[in-house]
Write a protein that holds these residues in place. Structure first.
Motif, PDB file in Angstrom:
ATOM      1  N   MET A  51       3.631 -17.082 -88.369  1.00 52.23           N
ATOM      2  CA  MET A  51       2.818 -16.220 -89.229  1.00 52.23           C
ATOM      3  C   MET A  51       3.546 -14.920 -89.558  1.00 52.23           C
ATOM      4  O   MET A  51       3.392 -14.382 -90.665  1.00 52.23           O
ATOM      5  CB  MET A  51       1.480 -15.925 -88.550  1.00 52.23           C
ATOM      6  CG  MET A  51       0.555 -17.132 -88.452  1.00 52.23           C
ATOM      7  SD  MET A  51       0.229 -17.916 -90.046  1.00 52.23           S
ATOM      8  CE  MET A  51      -0.537 -16.572 -90.956  1.00 52.23           C
ATOM      9  N   ASN A  52       4.358 -14.418 -88.639  1.00 50.24           N
ATOM     10  CA  ASN A  52       5.151 -13.227 -88.933  1.00 50.24           C
ATOM     11  C   ASN A  52       6.145 -13.501 -90.060  1.00 50.24           C
ATOM     12  O   ASN A  52       6.323 -12.678 -90.970  1.00 50.24           O
ATOM     13  CB  ASN A  52       5.888 -12.754 -87.686  1.00 50.24           C
ATOM     14  CG  ASN A  52       4.944 -12.205 -86.627  1.00 50.24           C
ATOM     15  OD1 ASN A  52       3.814 -11.807 -86.929  1.00 50.24           O
ATOM     16  ND2 ASN A  52       5.391 -12.180 -85.383  1.00 50.24           N
ATOM     17  N   VAL A  53       6.800 -14.656 -90.001  1.00 46.24           N
ATOM     18  CA  VAL A  53       7.725 -15.027 -91.072  1.00 46.24           C
ATOM     19  C   VAL A  53       6.971 -15.204 -92.389  1.00 46.24           C
ATOM     20  O   VAL A  53       7.441 -14.789 -93.457  1.00 46.24           O
ATOM     21  CB  VAL A  53       8.486 -16.315 -90.700  1.00 46.24           C
ATOM     22  CG1 VAL A  53       9.365 -16.782 -91.859  1.00 46.24           C
ATOM     23  CG2 VAL A  53       9.332 -16.092 -89.454  1.00 46.24           C
ATOM     24  N   PHE A  54       5.807 -15.813 -92.315  1.00 44.88           N
ATOM     25  CA  PHE A  54       4.980 -16.023 -93.505  1.00 44.88           C
ATOM     26  C   PHE A  54       4.683 -14.698 -94.212  1.00 44.88           C
ATOM     27  O   PHE A  54       4.769 -14.604 -95.452  1.00 44.88           O
ATOM     28  CB  PHE A  54       3.683 -16.724 -93.090  1.00 44.88           C
ATOM     29  CG  PHE A  54       2.686 -16.910 -94.200  1.00 44.88           C
ATOM     30  CD1 PHE A  54       2.776 -17.984 -95.064  1.00 44.88           C
ATOM     31  CD2 PHE A  54       1.644 -16.012 -94.363  1.00 44.88           C
ATOM     32  CE1 PHE A  54       1.850 -18.157 -96.085  1.00 44.88           C
ATOM     33  CE2 PHE A  54       0.707 -16.167 -95.374  1.00 44.88           C
ATOM     34  CZ  PHE A  54       0.818 -17.248 -96.236  1.00 44.88           C
ATOM     35  N   GLN A  55       4.363 -13.687 -93.448  1.00 44.24           N
ATOM     36  CA  GLN A  55       4.033 -12.394 -94.045  1.00 44.24           C
ATOM     37  C   GLN A  55       5.272 -11.637 -94.508  1.00 44.24           C
ATOM     38  O   GLN A  55       5.277 -11.030 -95.582  1.00 44.24           O
ATOM     39  CB  GLN A  55       3.237 -11.562 -93.037  1.00 44.24           C
ATOM     40  CG  GLN A  55       1.871 -12.154 -92.702  1.00 44.24           C
ATOM     41  CD  GLN A  55       1.182 -11.430 -91.562  1.00 44.24           C
ATOM     42  OE1 GLN A  55       1.736 -10.484 -90.998  1.00 44.24           O
ATOM     43  NE2 GLN A  55      -0.022 -11.872 -91.214  1.00 44.24           N
TER      44      GLN A  55
END
Length: 703
Positions: free
Chosen positions: A361-365
Motif C-alpha cells: 500500500m505504501n508503494v501504491f500511494q
C-alpha cells in the motif's frame, strides 16, 4: 496429486523390506523436492539419497532406485553405473518418456537402453512416472521455463520451435496422464492476425493429440473408468491477451509480485521482521501458509482490514499469551509453553502478511497508482467507469506521462496500453509519447517488438482501420461503480473464454477442435454427458437432467505457452468456484509486468546474448564416472616362519613368546614388515576390514 505419486514410486522393489538407495539427478531432485519431504522418503526403507552426477562409492549389496530425467547425459551416467555394477539390482523410473525425437538427435535413448546387454541384465523394472512439471499451487502448474518465450517468439529461434513444441507437448501429456484425463482438445486460432506465431497453438495442439493417442494405444488402462465427465484441454498462448501482463492488478498475490521485491526461485521469499527491534529475515510464501492461500485473491482494499480482524481473533483464541498484570502461575506457564510453537508460527505468519500488505500500500500511494490504474482500466476495457466510451483519453495519458511521481516503467506500460487501445499509432506519435515520458529511445524496441505477438504498433496516415477490437473481455453497460471497484473493471480474456466454453458458446472458428468430426459433436451434446468410461466402452451414457453436487466435477486444463499472469490464475479459480468445474492452469512460467516487458524487449537483441539453454554447451556425464576403479593391492607375501610367529603372538595377546627349550629366538625386527601395527596384523588387512564395515553402514552421511 503428485505427492502421492512420488511417494508410491519408491515401493517398486518386490522385497519391500529390503533397504534401498535413491539415486536422483539435478532435474529430478528439483521435481521431488517441491512436493515431498526427505524424511517421508527415508521412511520408505531408503537409507540415503545420492546424486548420479556425484562421485559415489559402490554398494553391491544394496538395491538402487533411480529416478532420472530422460536426457542423453543422464543416460550416459546410468550406463556407467550399470557397467561397473555399482548396486545389487536396479529399479529405473523416468520422470517422463524417452520420446519424442523430432529434431535430429545423436541417438535414440530408448534404443540404446534396449540394445544394451548390461541394462537388460541389471535393470529389474523400468517405468515412466510422468511428473515432468512443477505444481506451484493446488490448481497452478508451471514448467519453470522462462526461456520458452524467446524460443517461441524470437525470429532467430525458428529452427528450435519444432523440438521445443514437442517437449512442451510431452509435459502437457504428463499432466493429463497424472490427472487420468484423455481430454478433448481445443486450441486458440486467431482469425485476423498475420504474425508468424499465429500457428503456434495449432501445431502444439496436434503434437499433444498425437502423443496422447500414442500413450492410450500402448496403455490399455488409460484412461481408467470414471464417472467424471470427460475433460477438456484448452491450448492458448500469450498472444491471447496482451493487456493482462501490463495492467496493475490490485488483488493481493498479483500486487505483491508486481510491487514488492519478492525473491523468486525454487521458493518464494520475502524479507520481513517480527518487530522493529529485530532484523528482517527471509520468510517463505507457499501453499503451507493458510493465510496466503485464503487471501491471495482478495482485493487489497479489503485485505488489510480483514488481516487485522483475523489477527485479533487469533489473539483472543490464545489468551495465555496476552499481557496480564497478575503474577504468572505454574498452570498459566504450562499453557503458554504448550501453545508456544503454534502461537509463534501464527504470529510470524500474520506479521509477514501485515508487513507485505502495508509495504504494497505504501508503494501504491507513492507511485500514484490509483490515477494510473483508472486510465489503464479505460484503455484495457474500452469503457470508462460508467461503462461508456472514454473521453479525452489521450490527454489523460499525456498528463500522467508528464507527472514526475510516475516511475519510468509505469510510463512505458501506459504507452504500450495506449498503443494497444488505438491499435497502432503513427511512428512520429510514438516518438512524441516517448519524449513526453522522457524514456530512452531503446524502449521503443519493447513497443515495436509487440508486432511479433500479433499487436499492431504502427499505422499510416489516413488509415481507416478502427481501434482495437475487443474480441474478449468487453462488457455491456452497467450502473456506475464506486471508485475503488472501478480500478478492477478489467477481466482477463481467459476468464471470458472459460465462461463461454462452459456455456458452450465459445466460437469454434477461434477455438477449433483437433478432432472436429468427433469432439465437436460431443461438445454440442454437452460435455457433462460424456464420461471417461465411454471412451472405451460401447455402453450408452444417459443424459442427466440436473447435475448433482456429489458427482465429480468436470476437469478443464488450460495451457498457456509463453507465460501466464497471476490475474489469469485468479480467473481460473473464480470460474471453478462459480461454475462448478475443476480448472487447472498450466504454463511455461509465471509472468510479472517487469519480466514481460524485459522479455518482449529481448526479442530484438542478438540471440547470442539471450543465453538460451539450446545455445549452451551440451551437458556431459562427469569424467569420474568412467574412471576405472583402482583394484585393491594384493596381500603381502610372508614366510611360514613369520606366520607361525604371528599366530603365537596373537595367542599371547601380542606379547613376545618365550624361547622354547633348545630352540632359537626369532628376530621379529627383521621378519615383521615395517608397515605392521602394534596388533600384529598387516595394515592393509586392517584397511580391507574397515572398508568391509563401511559397506554395512547404511545411513551414509553423504546426501
Amino acid at each position: 496429486m503428485q505427492t502421492k505419486e512420488r511417494l508410491n514410486m519408491f515401493a517398486v522393489s518386490k522385497a519391500k523390506a529390503r533397504w534401498k538407495v535413491l539415486i536422483l539427478d539435478d532435474g529430478s531432485h528439483k521435481l521431488v523436492d517441491g512436493v515431498v519431504r526427505e524424511d517421508d522418503i527415508l521412511e520408505l526403507n531408503v537409507t540415503h539419497i545420492e546424486r548420479i552426477e556425484d562421485r559415489r562409492p559402490a554398494n553391491k549389496e544394496m538395491d538402487a532406485v533411480y529416478l532420472l530425467s530422460p536426457l542423453p547425459h543422464i543416460v550416459d551416467c546410468l550406463m556407467a553405473d550399470l557397467e561397473r555394477q555399482r548396486y545389487r539390482r536396479t529399479f529405473l523410473i523416468w520422470t517422463a518418456g524417452l520420446a519424442p525425437i523430432v529434431a535430429a538427435r545423436p541417438l535414440d535413448l530408448q534404443v540404446r537402453l534396449d540394445n544394451s546387454a548390461m541394462a537388460r541384465q541389471h535393470i529389474v523394472k523400468a517405468s515412466v512416472l510422468n511428473i515432468d512439471y512443477y505444481p506451484r499451487e493446488s490448481h497452478l502448474i508451471t514448467f519453470r521455463d522462462p526461456w520458452s518465450f524467446p524460443t517461441l517468439f524470437h525470429l532467430a529461434c525458428n529452427h528450435l520451435v519444432a523440438q521445443h513444441v514437442a517437449d512442451l507437448a510431452q509435459k502437457i501429456v504428463s499432466i493429463c496422464v497424472s490427472l487420468g484425463e484423455y481430454p478433448a482438445i481445443r486450441y486458440y486460432s486467431p482469425q485476423s492476425s498475420n504474425h508468424e506465431a499465429r500457428v503456434l497453438c495449432s501445431h502444439l495442439a496436434r503434437f499433444v493429440q498425437t502423443q496422447l493417442d500414442e500413450y492410450a494405444k500402448y496403455n490399455n488402462d488409460f484412461p481408467s473408468p470414471s464417472p467424471r465427465p470427460r475433460g477438456l484441454l484448452i491450448i492458448t498462448d500469450r498472444t491471447l491477451d496482451l493487456f493482462a501482463p501490463l495492467l496493475h492488478e490490485f488483488t493481493y498475490q498479483a500486487m505483491a509480485h508486481d510491487l514488492l521485491p519478492l525473491i523468486e526461485g525454487d521458493r518464494i521469499l520475502y524479507k520481513a521482521s517480527l518487530d522493529q527491534a529485530q532484523p528482517g529475515k527471509d520468510q517463505e510464501i507457499s501453499e503451507k501458509d493458510s493465510i496466503w492461500v485464503k487471501y491471495r485473491h482478495l482485493h487489497m482494499k479489503d485485505l488489510l482490514s480483514q488481516l487485522v480482524q483475523d489477527f485479533n481473533a487469533f489473539k483472543a483464541q490464545n489468551p495465555q499469551f496476552a499481557d496480564s498484570e497478575g503474577p504468572a502461575t505454574i498452570n498459566t506457564i504450562k499453557d503458554m509453553l504448550a501453545g508456544l510453537p503454534k502461537f509463534q508460527e501464527g504470529k510470524e505468519a500474520y506479521s509477514l502478511h501485515l508487513t507485505m500488505t502495508q509495504d504494497a500500500m505504501n508503494v501504491f500511494q507513492e507511485r500514484k497508482l490509483a490515477d494510473v490504474a483508472s486510465v489503464e482500466q479505460s484503455l484495457a476495457t474500452g469503457l470508462d467507469e460508467d461503462y461508456r466510451k472514454p473521453k479525452n483519453i489521450a490527454d489523460q495519458v499525456i498528463r500522467l506521462l508528464d507527472d514526475d511521481a510516475i516511475l519510468f516503467p509505469d510510463r512505458l506500460r501506459l504507452i504500450i496500453q495506449y498503443l494497444l487501445y488505438r491499435d497502432g499509432l503513427l511512428p512520429t506519435d510514438v516518438q512524441k509519447l516517448l519524449l513526453h515520458a522522457r524514456l530512452p529511445s531503446r524502449d521503443s524496441e519493447v513497443i515495436y517488438n509487440l508486432e511479433l505477438l500479433g499487436a499492431h504498433t504502427t499505422r499510416v496516415l489516413k488509415d481507416s482501420r478502427p481501434g482495437a477490437q475487443y474480441q474478449f473481455g468487453k462488457r455491456e453497460a452497467q450502473p456506475p461503480l464506486n471508485n475503488e471497484s472501478g480500478l478492477s473493471r478489467f477481466e482477463p480474456a481467459l476468464k471470458v473464454v472459460l465462461e463461454d466454453l462452459i456455456r458452450s458458446t465459445l466460437d469454434q472458428n477461434t477455438f477449433p477442435f483437433t478432432k472436429p468430426h468427433l469432439d465437436s459433436a460431443a461438445a454440442l451434446m454437452g460435455q457433462d454427458n460424456i464420461s471417461q468410461a465411454s471412451l472405451r466402452s460401447a455402453k450408452p451414457t444417459w443424459a442427466r437432467t440436473r447435475p448433482s453436487t456429489t458427482e465429480p466435477k468436470q476437469r478443464i486444463i488450460v495451457f498457456m505457452a509463453g507465460g501466464a499472469t497471476y490475474s489469469e490464475s485468479r480467473a481460473c479459480y473464480e470460474v471453478s468456484q462459480s461454475m462448478n468445474k475443476d480448472i487447472y492452469l498450466a504454463t511455461t512460467h509465471m509472468l510479472t509486468p517487469s519480466l514481460f516487458m524485459r522479455q518482449v524487449g529481448d526479442l530484438s537483441v542478438d540471440r547470442r546474448r539471450l543465453d538460451l539453454p539450446a545455445d549452451r554447451p551440451k551437458p556431459r556425464a562427469p569424467d569420474h564416472l568412467f574412471e576405472k576403479e583402482t583394484p585393491p593391492p594384493p596381500p603381502a607375501k610372508s614366510s611360514p616362519a613369520l606366520n607361525d610367529s604371528m599366530q603365537r603372538m596373537q595367542m599371547n595377546d601380542g606379547r613376545v613368546p618365550q624361547r622354547p627349550p633348545g630352540g632359537k629366538e626369532h628376530d621379529f625386527r627383521q621378519q615383521i614388515p615395517p608397515s605392521s601395527s602394534g596388533s600384529g596384523r598387516p595394515a592393509k588387512d586392517k584397511d580391507r576390514d574397515g572398508e568391509k564395515k563401511k559397506k554395512h553402514h547404511f545411513f551414509s552421511s553423504k546426501r
